[in-house]
Motif scaffolding. Structure first.
Motif, PDB file in Angstrom:
ATOM      1  N   MET A 182      78.283  80.768  98.820  1.00 38.52           N
ATOM      2  CA  MET A 182      78.041  81.539 100.044  1.00 38.52           C
ATOM      3  C   MET A 182      78.512  82.977  99.872  1.00 38.52           C
ATOM      4  O   MET A 182      77.785  83.937 100.092  1.00 38.52           O
ATOM      5  N   LYS A 183      79.774  83.076  99.464  1.00 38.54           N
ATOM      6  CA  LYS A 183      80.357  84.393  99.292  1.00 38.54           C
ATOM      7  C   LYS A 183      79.547  85.189  98.249  1.00 38.54           C
ATOM      8  O   LYS A 183      79.247  86.368  98.443  1.00 38.54           O
ATOM      9  N   ASN A 184      79.214  84.471  97.182  1.00 38.20           N
ATOM     10  CA  ASN A 184      78.429  85.106  96.129  1.00 38.20           C
ATOM     11  C   ASN A 184      77.111  85.648  96.652  1.00 38.20           C
ATOM     12  O   ASN A 184      76.646  86.703  96.248  1.00 38.20           O
ATOM     13  N   LYS A 185      76.551  84.871  97.562  1.00 39.95           N
ATOM     14  CA  LYS A 185      75.259  85.269  98.108  1.00 39.95           C
ATOM     15  C   LYS A 185      75.374  86.588  98.871  1.00 39.95           C
ATOM     16  O   LYS A 185      74.530  87.479  98.763  1.00 39.95           O
ATOM     17  N   ILE A 186      76.459  86.682  99.661  1.00 37.34           N
ATOM     18  CA  ILE A 186      76.665  87.918 100.442  1.00 37.34           C
ATOM     19  C   ILE A 186      76.848  89.102  99.496  1.00 37.34           C
ATOM     20  O   ILE A 186      76.212  90.148  99.648  1.00 37.34           O
ATOM     21  N   ILE A 187      77.712  88.912  98.503  1.00 35.58           N
ATOM     22  CA  ILE A 187      77.933  90.001  97.544  1.00 35.58           C
ATOM     23  C   ILE A 187      76.620  90.366  96.870  1.00 35.58           C
ATOM     24  O   ILE A 187      76.274  91.541  96.725  1.00 35.58           O
ATOM     25  N   GLY A 188      75.880  89.309  96.520  1.00 35.19           N
ATOM     26  CA  GLY A 188      74.584  89.534  95.872  1.00 35.19           C
ATOM     27  C   GLY A 188      73.671  90.383  96.726  1.00 35.19           C
ATOM     28  O   GLY A 188      73.075  91.360  96.257  1.00 35.19           O
ATOM     29  N   SER A 189      73.599  90.076  98.013  1.00 35.10           N
ATOM     30  CA  SER A 189      72.679  90.843  98.855  1.00 35.10           C
ATOM     31  C   SER A 189      73.128  92.296  98.979  1.00 35.10           C
ATOM     32  O   SER A 189      72.317  93.212  99.017  1.00 35.10           O
ATOM     33  N   TYR A 190      74.456  92.495  99.046  1.00 34.83           N
ATOM     34  CA  TYR A 190      74.910  93.885  99.126  1.00 34.83           C
ATOM     35  C   TYR A 190      74.583  94.644  97.857  1.00 34.83           C
ATOM     36  O   TYR A 190      74.204  95.815  97.897  1.00 34.83           O
ATOM     37  N   LEU A 191      74.715  93.938  96.732  1.00 34.49           N
ATOM     38  CA  LEU A 191      74.377  94.597  95.467  1.00 34.49           C
ATOM     39  C   LEU A 191      72.913  95.033  95.464  1.00 34.49           C
ATOM     40  O   LEU A 191      72.574  96.120  95.007  1.00 34.49           O
ATOM     41  N   MET A 192      72.075  94.128  96.005  1.00 37.92           N
ATOM     42  CA  MET A 192      70.651  94.469  96.075  1.00 37.92           C
ATOM     43  C   MET A 192      70.414  95.669  96.979  1.00 37.92           C
ATOM     44  O   MET A 192      69.498  96.459  96.765  1.00 37.92           O
ATOM     45  N   LEU A 193      71.251  95.788  98.007  1.00 37.09           N
ATOM     46  CA  LEU A 193      71.049  96.875  98.975  1.00 37.09           C
ATOM     47  C   LEU A 193      71.478  98.238  98.430  1.00 37.09           C
ATOM     48  O   LEU A 193      70.977  99.261  98.863  1.00 37.09           O
ATOM     49  N   ILE A 194      72.414  98.206  97.499  1.00 37.40           N
ATOM     50  CA  ILE A 194      73.058  99.458  97.083  1.00 37.40           C
ATOM     51  C   ILE A 194      72.072 100.577  96.706  1.00 37.40           C
ATOM     52  O   ILE A 194      72.202 101.685  97.234  1.00 37.40           O
TER      53      ILE A 194
END
Lengths: 450, 290
Positions: B1-13
Motif C-alpha cells: 500500500m505504502k509503496n503504491k502511494i510512493i509510486g504514484s507520487y514518483l509518477m507525478l513528479i
C-alpha cells in the motif's frame, strides 16, 4: 488539451533552438577556417549585435555584409548580427534580454532610449573608452554636434552612445507629378500654406470622385514627424522637453497648431488621406504614385532612389513659423557585460562609425553620414555629386532640434500618439485630447522628478 | 500500500516539476509583486505599495477599455463560435460523399498556429495588395482598411477568430454526436418525429455536456486572445482592439512596469477562476449527463 499543446510547443522550441545552434556553429566554422588554425582561438570574443530596420529596403543584407567584412578583418572577434524587428520590437527584446541576463553586447537602438537604458542599468558610459583611444577626442569631435545631444542626457557628465543611423524627416516630391500639375519641379513647397496649395493641385480624382493620387501623405501619429510640426509652430525656441528628460510641454499652442494643420489637410482640404497613414507603406505608396509628396525619414532614400520610376526631389520639411525637424534614428549602445567583451565592442563601434563606413551606410540606406570627415571620402563625394537629393538631410541638420527624450518614454510616446489617434479616429476635441495626454505624461514622469 | 502511494507520487513528479516551475511559482510570485511598485523608476528595489496598484488600475481608463473590449469580443465570438461549431458538425456528421473532405476543410484553420493565420489575414486585408481590396476593386469601391478603422477592427478580429476556432468546436461536437445512442433516434423516428423536432428535443439536450465544454473553452480562449491582436492591430486603432492580455504584455514588456502587469495578471486570473467556478458549481449541475 491546452497543457499538452504547451508542452509540445516547448519541445518544438527546444528542438528548433538546438537545430539553430547547430547550424550557426556550422556556419561559423565554415566561413572562418583561418581563425581555427590561429593559436588564439581560445581568446576569440563572440559578440551579439541587435539591430532594427525601421525603413523600407533590404537593409538586413547590407548589415550582414558589413558584419561579415568586420569579422573577416578581425580574427579575434566574431560578431553575430541579429535582426530584431523595428525599433519598438528591438527595445522590447533588449529589455527582456536584460531581465533574463542574456543581453546583447552591442545594439542599435533609438537615440531616445538612452534614459530608459540607463534606468534599467543596461548600458555603460563610453567616455573612458574615448579617453583610452589614441585619437578618441578627434573621433568624438568629428560627429555633427547635434547628433550627440541625446547621448549626453541623464545623470552626470557621460557619453552613453555613439551616433549611428541618424536621419531627418524629408519632404519627398514627385517631379513628374509637379510638371503635370503645372508646378515648378525644382521648387518644393517652402511652408505650410504652400504645401496645402501644392497638395490641392496635386490631388487627382477619377470620374467617380475617388482619389487616384493624393497631394500628400503624412503619418499623423508618428511622434517624430509630429514633433517636427510642433517645433515648426514655435518661434525661435525648439524645446519640447527638458534636458533631464523629466518634463514635456505638450498641451501648448504649438501642438494645437500642428494638429490643426494636419486636420485641415485631411478633413478640410482633403489632400491627405483622412485615415491615419501607416508609416511602413509610405515609401511604397510614393513609389507607386499614390502620393505626390510624402513626409518620411531620410532613411528611406535608398529604397525610393532604387524603386521610383520617375524623377523625384527631396527638400526640407515645409516651415511653419520656422524650419524645424528633430534629428531621429538610432545610436550604438554598449551593454554591461565584461571587460574583454566591452573592449571588443568598442572596436566594433569604432569600425562601424569610421568615416568610410559611415559614408557607405549613408549611400546604402539614406541615413545621414554622421561624421564630418565622411564628406571628404572621395566615393561619397562622387555619390553626392551624382545624387544631390542625398545631401539634403545633412543640410537640414542646421535646423534640427533635439528629439524628445524622456524617462519612461514608452508611456510618454503612447500618450502623445493616443492623443493624435483619438482626434483623428474618434473625433475627440483637440483641447480635451491634449489635456488628457498632458496629464498622462505628467503622471508617467512624476517618479523621475527629483 | 505504502509503496503504491510512493509510486504514484514518483509518477507525478515530472509533471509536478513543470507545473511548479512554470505555473504555480510564477503565479504566486505575480501575486506578491502585484502589491509592489516595480517599474523602470524603482529598478531593482521594488517599493511596497499595498493595494495601490489595484487602485491605480481601477482608475485607469485603458484598463476599463480593454476589459470592455474583452467582453465585447467574448460576446461576439463565444455564442457564434459555439453555434457555428454545432452547425458544421451536424452538416458533416452523416456519411455522405466527400464528408472527410468537408471535415478537413472546416478543420484546417485550427491546425495553423494563430500567428501564421493572423499573418495570412494581414495579407488578405492589406488595403493596397490584399485579396479583399482586389475584390472590392471589381466593384469600383474605394480602398478599405478594416484593421485601421475604429469601428471595423474589432469585428474583423472576431471574424478571423471564428474562422480559426469554429473548426475545432466542430470537431468536439462531432465527437459528442458520435456518442449519442442510436436507439433513441430510431424510436423517435418510429413515433414520427420530424428531423427538426429530433434536433431540438433529442440532439441538442443530449449534447449539453459538449456545449458546456465548448462554451467554456471558447470563453477562456476569448479572454486569452493576444496573438492575433499583436500581429494584426497592436491594440489599435485608438485602442479599439486592446485586450486585457495585450494590455498586460504592453505593461510588462514595453513599459517595463512589472508591478502593474502583475496586478493586471492577478485580476485576469481572478476573472478566469470565477468562470471556472461558475462552470463547476452552477452550470455543471444543470447539464444532463447520461
Amino acid at each position: 488539451m491546452k497543457k499538452n499543446m504547451f508542452k509540445m510547443a516547448g519541445i518544438s522550441v527546444l528542438a528548433t533552438s538546438m537545430l539553430a545552434g547547430c547550424s550557426n556553429g556550422g556556419a561559423a566554422t565554415g566561413t572562418q577556417p583561418e581563425a581555427q588554425k590561429g593559436t588564439e582561438t581560445a581568446q576569440k570574443v563572440n559578440l551579439k549585435f541587435y539591430y532594427p530596420v525601421a525603413v523600407a529596403g533590404p537593409l538586413t543584407k547590407v548589415m550582414d555584409a558589413y558584419v561579415k567584412s568586420f569579422n573577416d578583418s578581425h580574427p579575434n572577434i566574431n560578431v553575430e548580427a541579429v535582426y530584431s524587428g523595428d525599433y519598438n520590437q528591438t527595445i522590447t527584446k533588449v529589455q527582456a534580454a536584460v531581465k533574463s541576463g542574456d543581453m546583447p553586447d552591442v545594439a542599435v537602438l533609438s537615440a531616445t532610449d538612452v534614459l530608459r537604458l540607463q534606468d534599467i542599468k543596461a548600458i555603460v558610459p563610453l567616455e573612458s573608452y574615448v579617453k583610452n583611444d589614441k585619437d578618441g577626442d578627434a573621433y568624438i569631435n568629428d560627429f555633427f554636434p547635434g547628433l550627440l545631444s541625446e547621448a549626453k542626457m541623464g545623470q552626470g557628465d557621460h557619453l552613453w552612445a555613439i551616433p549611428y543611423q541618424r536621419s531627418t524627416p524629408l519632404l519627398y516630391f514627385n517631379k513628374e507629378a509637379f510638371k503635370e500639375a503645372g508646378l515648378d519641379p525644382n521648387k518644393a513647397p517652402a511652408n505650410w500654406e504652400e504645401f496645402s496649395a501644392y497638395a490641392k493641385k496635386l490631388t487627382k480624382k477619377d470620374a467617380s470622385g475617388q482619389v487616384t493620387q493624393w497631394g500628400g501623405m503624412i503619418v499623423e501619429n508618428d511622434t517624430w514627424i509630429f514633433q517636427a510640426l510642433m517645433m515648426q509652430g514655435m518661434n525661435g525656441d525648439k524645446q519640447v522637453g527638458n534636458q533631464d528628460g523629466t518634463q514635456v510641454k505638450y498641451n501648448t499652442d504649438a501642438t494645437k497648431n500642428a494638429i490643426n494643420y494636419l486636420l485641415k489637410l485631411a478633413k478640410e482640404d482633403k489632400v491627405i488621406p483622412e485615415k491615419l497613414a501607416n508609416g511602413g507603406t509610405l515609401p511604397a505608396d510614393f513609389v507607386a504614385g499614390k502620393a505626390a509628396m510624402i513626409y518620411n525619414s531620410s532613411g528611406s532614400l535608398a529604397f525610393i532612389r532604387d524603386n521610383a520610376k520617375f524623377d523625384f526631389g527631396t527638400a526640407f520639411l515645409p516651415a511653419g513659423q520656422q524650419y524645424a525637424v528633430a534629428s531621429g534614428g538610432g545610436n550604438l549602445y554598449m551593454f554591461k557585460t565584461n571587460d574583454a567583451k566591452q573592449k571588443a565592442t568598442w572596436e566594433f563601434i569604432r569600425w562601424m562609425t569610421s568615416p568610410e563606413q559611415a559614408a557607405k551606410w549613408s549611400t546604402d540606406s539614406g541615413y545621414v553620414a554622421t561624421r564630418k570627415s565622411s564628406y571628404n571620402v572621395p566615393t561619397f563625394q562622387e555619390y553626392l555629386a551624382k545624387f544631390p537629393q542625398a545631401a539634403v538631410p545633412k543640410d537640414q541638420l542646421q535646423y534640427a532640434g533635439a528629439w524628445l527624450t524622456t524617462h519612461n518614454n514608452a508611456d510618454v510616446g503612447k500618450a502623445m500618439q493616443d492623443s493624435i489617434d483619438s482626434v483623428f479616429t474618434a473625433g475627440t476635441p483637440v483641447d480635451q485630447s491634449l489635456a488628457d495626454a498632458q496629464s498622462k505624461i505628467d503622471a508617467a514622469l512624476k517618479p523621475f522628478k527629483k | 500500500m505504502k509503496n503504491k502511494i510512493i509510486g504514484s507520487y514518483l509518477m507525478l513528479i515530472p509533471a509536478l516539476i513543470f507545473f511548479i516551475a512554470f505555473s504555480y511559482y510564477p503565479f504566486i510570485h505575480a501575486i506578491i509583486i502585484s502589491f509592489y511598485e516595480s517599474n523602470i523608476a524603482t529598478g531593482d528595489h521594488p517599493v511596497f505599495n499595498g493595494l495601490g496598484n489595484y487602485a491605480t488600475v481601477l482608475h485607469e481608463p485603458l484598463f476599463w477599455k480593454s476589459f470592455i473590449n474583452n467582453i465585447v469580443f467574448a460576446a461576439g465570438t463565444v455564442p457564434t463560435g459555439v453555434g457555428l461549431g454545432l452547425l458544421f458538425a451536424v452538416m458533416v456528421h452523416n456519411r455522405v460523399r466527400f464528408t472527410t473532405l468537408y471535415r478537413t476543410m472546416l478543420f484546417y484553420p485550427h491546425i495553423l498556429p494563430m500567428i501564421a493565420a493572423a499573418n495570412i489575414w494581414l495579407f488578405l486585408l492589406n488595403p493596397d495588395i490584399g485579396l479583399i481590396r482586389q475584390v472590392m476593386g471589381w466593384f469600383h469601391k474605394q480602398s478599405w482598411d478594416p484593421l485601421g478603422d475604429v469601428h471595423a477592427a474589432m469585428p474583423s478580429l472576431m471574424i478571423i477568430t471564428l474562422w480559426k476556432e469554429a473548426g475545432f468546436f466542430m470537431l468536439l461536437y462531432l465527437a459528442g454526436l458520435q456518442q449519442l445512442p442510436r436507439e433513441i433516434y430510431e424510436a423517435a423516428r418510429l413515433d414520427g418525429a420530424s428531423p427538426w423536432r429530433i434536433f431540438w428535443r433529442i440532439t441538442l439536450p443530449l449534447l449539453g455536456p459538449t456545449t458546456l465544454f465548448v462554451s467554456v473553452i471558447a470563453l477562456v480562449n476569448s479572454l486569452q486572445s493576444v496573438d492575433q491582436i499583436y500581429i494584426l492591430t497592436n491594440g489599435g486603432p485608438n485602442n479599439a482592439t486592446i485586450s486585457l492580455l495585450y494590455y498586460i504584455y504592453k505593461a510588462a514588456f514595453q513599459n517595463w512596469d512589472i508591478g502593474m502587469a502583475s496586478t493586471l495578471t492577478v485580476i485576469l486570473a481572478v476573472i478566469l477562476s470565477c468562470i471556472m467556478m461558475l462552470n463547476y458549481f452552477v452550470f455543471d449541475k444543470k447539464v444532463h449527463y447520461n
